[in-house]
Scaffold this motif. Structure first.
Motif: not given
Length: 197
Positions: A103-107, A110-117, A132-136, A159-165
């Motif tokens: 439950v952190t990716i939504c806060f 830069d989620p992409q940079l966090v995932l790369r790290e 996560l709690i998906p937006r949809d 919030f993101y959808t599963i397909s965005e994630i």
């Protein structure tokens, strides 16, 4: 996390922590969602460790969070928690067997940079666990409604959808292995296991 969310989480650290006591049943379902899929060698890191609730329950040794008050509470739970950001982790390459982002990716800013790290600090074939709690999903929709009404936490969340994630993970060099749901009504909290490619 942006400065905005950092301020909010510092201000409401105790209140945030209390939520887990008041919603014990949901929290236990979220924890067991991870227990069902987690399969990785130690050491483990949680990005956005907060007050250390998940880290403590799951046996995650290390944590990083930009909110100092949250980190202090996590340390009281025995977590080796540091004040820091997911976008710039203070750990060497290939150090962890697993990285958790619950439950952190939504806060984060830069989620992409966090995932790369996360990818950088993982050992070869290390695992990433996302919660996560998906937006949809119905619960995501409920939280969006609360956000519109100015809820202190959800109003600063994205919030993101599963397909965005899925596409974010692919772009950061991960392959999804498992997706599980916690079985909370309204649906739902989702746990994802992905492997570093």
């Amino acid at each position: 996390m942006s400065c905005m969310s950092e301020e909010v989480f510092n201000k409401y650290a105790e209140e945030y922590d209390r939520w887990y006591e008041e919603h014990r049943e949901e929290f236990e379902k979220e924890v067991s969602c991870f227990r069902k899929i987690v399969d990785a060698p130690k050491p483990w890191l949680e990005i956005g460790v907060g007050t250390g609730r998940f880290a403590y329950e799951l046996g995650i040794e290390y944590g990083v969070d930009p909110a100092e008050k949250m980190v202090r509470i996590a340390r009281r739970r025995g977590i080796l928690a540091l004040v820091g950001r997911g976008e710039e982790l203070p750990f060497p390459d290939g150090f962890f067997g697993a990285v958790f982002i619950i439950v952190t990716i939504c806060f984060v800013e830069d989620p992409q940079l966090v995932l790369r790290e996360a990818h950088r600090v993982l050992k070869d074939n290390g695992k990433l666990y996302l919660g996560l709690i998906p937006r949809d999903y119905p619960l995501g929709q409920l939280y969006l409604e609360k956000a519109k009404k100015g809820h202190k936490f959800y109003s600063i969340a994205k919030f993101y959808t599963i397909s965005e994630i899925r596409s974010m993970l692919r772009e950061a060099g991960f392959e999804i292995l498992k997706i599980a749901e916690a079985g909370i009504e309204p649906k739902d909290f989702v746990c994802i296991e992905a492997k570093k490619k």
